[in-house]
Design an enzyme around this catalytic site. Structure first.
Site, PDB file in Angstrom:
ATOM      1  N   GLY A  77      -0.631  -2.325  -7.532  1.00  0.00           N
ATOM      2  CA  GLY A  77      -1.579  -1.236  -7.321  1.00  0.00           C
ATOM      3  C   GLY A  77      -1.340  -0.001  -8.156  1.00  0.00           C
ATOM      4  N   GLU A 109       3.632   5.083  -6.517  1.00  0.00           N
ATOM      5  CA  GLU A 109       2.853   4.248  -5.589  1.00  0.00           C
ATOM      6  C   GLU A 109       1.384   4.641  -5.700  1.00  0.00           C
ATOM      7  OE1 GLU A 109       2.494   1.699  -3.993  1.00  0.00           O
ATOM      8  OE2 GLU A 109       3.155   1.806  -1.917  1.00  0.00           O
ATOM      9  N   ASP A 110       0.480   3.676  -5.527  1.00  0.00           N
ATOM     10  CA  ASP A 110      -0.943   3.997  -5.622  1.00  0.00           C
ATOM     11  C   ASP A 110      -1.422   4.805  -4.417  1.00  0.00           C
ATOM     12  OD1 ASP A 110      -0.576   1.847  -3.904  1.00  0.00           O
ATOM     13  OD2 ASP A 110      -2.171   0.600  -4.742  1.00  0.00           O
ATOM     14  N   ASP A 159      -0.666   4.455   3.126  1.00  0.00           N
ATOM     15  CA  ASP A 159      -1.542   4.272   4.290  1.00  0.00           C
ATOM     16  C   ASP A 159      -0.697   4.479   5.549  1.00  0.00           C
ATOM     17  OD1 ASP A 159      -3.997   3.404   5.579  1.00  0.00           O
ATOM     18  OD2 ASP A 159      -3.122   1.452   5.826  1.00  0.00           O
ATOM     19  N   GLY A 199       2.435   4.023   5.661  1.00  0.00           N
ATOM     20  CA  GLY A 199       3.726   4.528   5.186  1.00  0.00           C
ATOM     21  C   GLY A 199       4.842   3.501   5.290  1.00  0.00           C
ATOM     22  N   THR A 207       5.295   0.701   3.659  1.00  0.00           N
ATOM     23  CA  THR A 207       5.781   0.256   2.345  1.00  0.00           C
ATOM     24  C   THR A 207       6.752   1.283   1.769  1.00  0.00           C
ATOM     25  OG1 THR A 207       3.667  -0.838   1.951  1.00  0.00           O
ATOM     26  CG2 THR A 207       5.062  -0.472   0.025  1.00  0.00           C
ATOM     27  N   ASP A 230      -6.971  -2.697  -5.087  1.00  0.00           N
ATOM     28  CA  ASP A 230      -7.829  -3.870  -4.978  1.00  0.00           C
ATOM     29  C   ASP A 230      -8.368  -4.084  -3.581  1.00  0.00           C
ATOM     30  OD1 ASP A 230      -5.223  -4.687  -3.871  1.00  0.00           O
ATOM     31  OD2 ASP A 230      -6.128  -6.673  -3.778  1.00  0.00           O
ATOM     32  N   ARG A 289      -9.502  -3.822  -9.228  1.00  0.00           N
ATOM     33  CA  ARG A 289      -8.450  -2.969  -9.795  1.00  0.00           C
ATOM     34  C   ARG A 289      -8.897  -2.285 -11.088  1.00  0.00           C
ATOM     35  NH1 ARG A 289      -3.719  -4.157  -6.988  1.00  0.00           N
ATOM     36  NH2 ARG A 289      -3.455  -6.325  -6.354  1.00  0.00           N
TER      37      ARG A 289
HETATM   38  P1  IMP Z   1       1.210   1.060   3.836  1.00  0.00           P
HETATM   39  O1  IMP Z   1       2.494   0.282   3.825  1.00  0.00           O
HETATM   40  O2  IMP Z   1       0.429   0.825   5.111  1.00  0.00           O
HETATM   41  O3  IMP Z   1       1.415   2.528   3.561  1.00  0.00           O
HETATM   42  O4  IMP Z   1       0.280   0.453   2.712  1.00  0.00           O
HETATM   43  C1  IMP Z   1       0.482   0.782   1.376  1.00  0.00           C
HETATM   44  C2  IMP Z   1      -0.059  -0.283   0.457  1.00  0.00           C
HETATM   45  O5  IMP Z   1      -1.230  -0.885   0.994  1.00  0.00           O
HETATM   46  C3  IMP Z   1      -0.472   0.330  -0.871  1.00  0.00           C
HETATM   47  O6  IMP Z   1       0.557   0.206  -1.818  1.00  0.00           O
HETATM   48  C4  IMP Z   1      -1.677  -0.489  -1.281  1.00  0.00           C
HETATM   49  O7  IMP Z   1      -1.284  -1.611  -2.008  1.00  0.00           O
HETATM   50  C5  IMP Z   1      -2.260  -0.949   0.033  1.00  0.00           C
HETATM   51  N1  IMP Z   1      -3.364  -0.065   0.472  1.00  0.00           N
HETATM   52  C6  IMP Z   1      -3.340   0.883   1.440  1.00  0.00           C
HETATM   53  N2  IMP Z   1      -4.544   1.456   1.579  1.00  0.00           N
HETATM   54  C7  IMP Z   1      -5.344   0.869   0.673  1.00  0.00           C
HETATM   55  C8  IMP Z   1      -6.732   1.049   0.316  1.00  0.00           C
HETATM   56  O8  IMP Z   1      -7.486   1.870   0.869  1.00  0.00           O
HETATM   57  N3  IMP Z   1      -7.176   0.253  -0.687  1.00  0.00           N
HETATM   58  C9  IMP Z   1      -6.418  -0.665  -1.342  1.00  0.00           C
HETATM   59  N4  IMP Z   1      -5.129  -0.866  -1.036  1.00  0.00           N
HETATM   60  C10 IMP Z   1      -4.592  -0.107  -0.038  1.00  0.00           C
END
Ligand code: IMP
Length: 183
Positions: A48, A102-103, A106, A108, A110, A162, A168
């Site tokens: 991402g 990081e892209d 969400d 957090g 990851t 994506d 992407r």
């Molecule tokens: P987290 O672990 O819930 O913070 O998710 C983070 C990862 O989920 C990011 O690195 C993205 O790859 C993916 N992600 C979270 N939100 C989105 C979104 O709105 N669109 C696409 N990918 C997302």
């Protein structure tokens, strides 16, 4: 309004390519100031963050080494799975100023798992640059050092991000169009 179709869903314009460029420049300016007399090791979270990282790294003017890592918490849908898979071992980061790129943050999960993973290698510092963050979705207190924009909890695609593997390559960021409720 120019809708784009990505896989089986429609998305509408959300952040333009020009706004992205301005956000990336602002983050780069701050990093250049914060690390003016230091070196950095950028850890690009694939896939991402590849577009964001490639633009950001070209605007960073301190010496920087680049490493990549794959981590995923999303499958083919729009919900974070709540668990993070970090398949490879990371390059030796001990004693280095690690900048995680990081892209989007969400829940957090990851970023928190990555920081835990990297902290075990005793780097000199760990900082995080995320293009986007969804504060209302964070499931824990997070320190994200550099954020392009905070957005509401909606699913976005483009500029590296994506939906089900697609979208992407869009040069702007689009947000999903929610289907009309059926009554
Ligand atoms: P987290 O672990 O819930 O913070 O998710 C983070 C990862 O989920 C990011 O690195 C993205 O790859 C993916 N992600 C979270 N939100 C989105 C979104 O709105 N669109 C696409 N990918 C997302």
């Amino acid at each position: 309004m120019d809708l784009v179709q990505v896989h089986d869903r429609a998305f509408k314009p959300f952040i333009s390519a020009q706004e992205i460029e301005e956000m990336v420049q602002k983050i780069a300016n701050t990093i250049n100031a914060d690390f003016a007399s230091e070196e950095l090791t950028a850890l690009v979270i694939m896939k991402g963050a590849m577009f964001f990282a490639s633009d950001l790294l070209r605007k960073i003017h301190v010496p920087v080494k680049v490493e990549t890592l794959r981590a995923h918490s999303y499958g083919d849908n729009m919900l974070s799975s709540g668990s993070v898979f970090i398949p490879e071992s990371v390059a030796d980061l001990s004693g280095q100023n690690v900048l995680i790129i990081e892209d989007i943050v969400d829940t957090g999960t990851t970023i928190a798992e990555l920081i835990k993973h990297i902290a075990g290698q005793t780097p000199k510092s760990i900082t995080v640059a995320a293009l986007l963050s969804k504060p209302q979705m964070h499931s824990q207190v997070l320190s994200i050092d550099y954020v392009g924009a905070e957005i509401p909890p909606a699913f976005v695609v483009g500029y590296g991000m994506d939906y089900a593997g697609y979208g992407r390559g869009l040069d702007a960021i689009y947000v999903v169009v929610e289907p009309e409720p059926t009554t």
